[in-house]
Write a protein that holds these residues in place. Structure first.
Motif, short mmCIF file in Angstrom:
data_model
loop_
_atom_site.label_atom_id
_atom_site.label_comp_id
_atom_site.label_asym_id
_atom_site.label_seq_id
_atom_site.Cartn_x
_atom_site.Cartn_y
_atom_site.Cartn_z
N VAL A 175 -1.94 -17.39 -0.73
CA VAL A 175 -1.70 -16.55 0.45
C VAL A 175 -1.76 -15.07 0.05
O VAL A 175 -2.37 -14.25 0.74
CB VAL A 175 -0.36 -16.89 1.12
CG1 VAL A 175 0.02 -15.86 2.17
CG2 VAL A 175 -0.41 -18.28 1.73
N GLY A 176 -1.14 -14.75 -1.09
CA GLY A 176 -1.20 -13.37 -1.58
C GLY A 176 -2.62 -12.91 -1.86
O GLY A 176 -2.99 -11.76 -1.58
N VAL A 218 -4.39 -12.22 1.43
CA VAL A 218 -3.98 -10.92 1.99
C VAL A 218 -4.63 -9.79 1.19
O VAL A 218 -5.07 -8.78 1.76
CB VAL A 218 -2.44 -10.79 1.99
CG1 VAL A 218 -2.00 -9.38 2.32
CG2 VAL A 218 -1.84 -11.79 2.97
N LYS A 219 -4.71 -9.97 -0.13
CA LYS A 219 -5.30 -8.92 -0.98
C LYS A 219 -6.77 -8.69 -0.64
O LYS A 219 -7.22 -7.55 -0.54
CB LYS A 219 -5.16 -9.30 -2.45
CG LYS A 219 -5.81 -8.31 -3.39
CD LYS A 219 -5.67 -8.76 -4.84
CE LYS A 219 -6.39 -7.79 -5.77
NZ LYS A 219 -6.24 -8.18 -7.17
N GLY A 242 -8.35 -9.87 2.08
CA GLY A 242 -8.61 -9.90 3.51
C GLY A 242 -8.50 -8.52 4.12
O GLY A 242 -8.44 -7.49 3.41
N PRO A 301 -5.97 -6.85 5.51
CA PRO A 301 -4.89 -5.91 5.16
C PRO A 301 -5.09 -5.22 3.81
O PRO A 301 -4.63 -4.10 3.63
CB PRO A 301 -3.64 -6.78 5.11
CG PRO A 301 -3.98 -8.03 5.83
CD PRO A 301 -5.46 -8.20 5.71
N ASP A 347 -3.72 -5.71 0.82
CA ASP A 347 -2.44 -5.38 0.21
C ASP A 347 -2.22 -6.27 -1.01
O ASP A 347 -2.27 -7.49 -0.92
CB ASP A 347 -1.31 -5.59 1.24
CG ASP A 347 0.03 -5.16 0.72
OD1 ASP A 347 0.10 -4.45 -0.30
OD2 ASP A 347 1.04 -5.56 1.34
N GLY A 365 1.54 -9.24 -2.55
CA GLY A 365 1.73 -10.68 -2.73
C GLY A 365 1.29 -11.17 -4.09
O GLY A 365 1.98 -11.97 -4.73
#
Length: 112
Positions: A25-26, A29-30, A32, A34, A36, A39
């Protein structure tokens, strides 16, 4: 002691799989929208520690339960793909590889 180490192995297998999920999931998010890295920075070291703990516990449980070399190798290899530790733990439980084995008392050897 045997049961405690076996329980720790089961907990480590589950925790390692959960940390894989968190790390995936992290990473999503990294990379994707966002973008970021928080995570991955948090769950990367956690997953790494659980990966090592699982490997050490595989070796301990393999010795205690007298697993064959191929079974031990498969257990160690299952740490690499996501969620495979859960599959191995369930497989080992069904096969009786995690069942407590009675400790046979040693007979004293006469000296002299």
């Amino acid at each position: 002691m045997r049961e405690k180490i076996t329980r720790l192995f089961v907990v480590a297998a589950i925790a390692e799989a959960c940390s894989w999920l968190a790390l995936l999931v992290g990473m999503a998010v990294k990379y994707g929208p966002p973008a970021d890295e928080t995570g991955v920075q948090i769950f990367g070291p956690i997953h790494g520690g659980l990966f090592v703990a699982y490997g050490v516990l595989v070796l301990a449980v393999a010795r205690l339960h007298r697993w064959s070399l191929p079974v031990t190798a498969v257990a160690l290899a299952c740490a690499v793909p996501p969620f495979a530790t859960l599959l191995f733990e369930r497989w080992a439980r069904r096969r009786g590889l995690l069942r407590p084995t009675p400790v046979q008392p040693r007979t004293p050897t006469p000296v002299g």
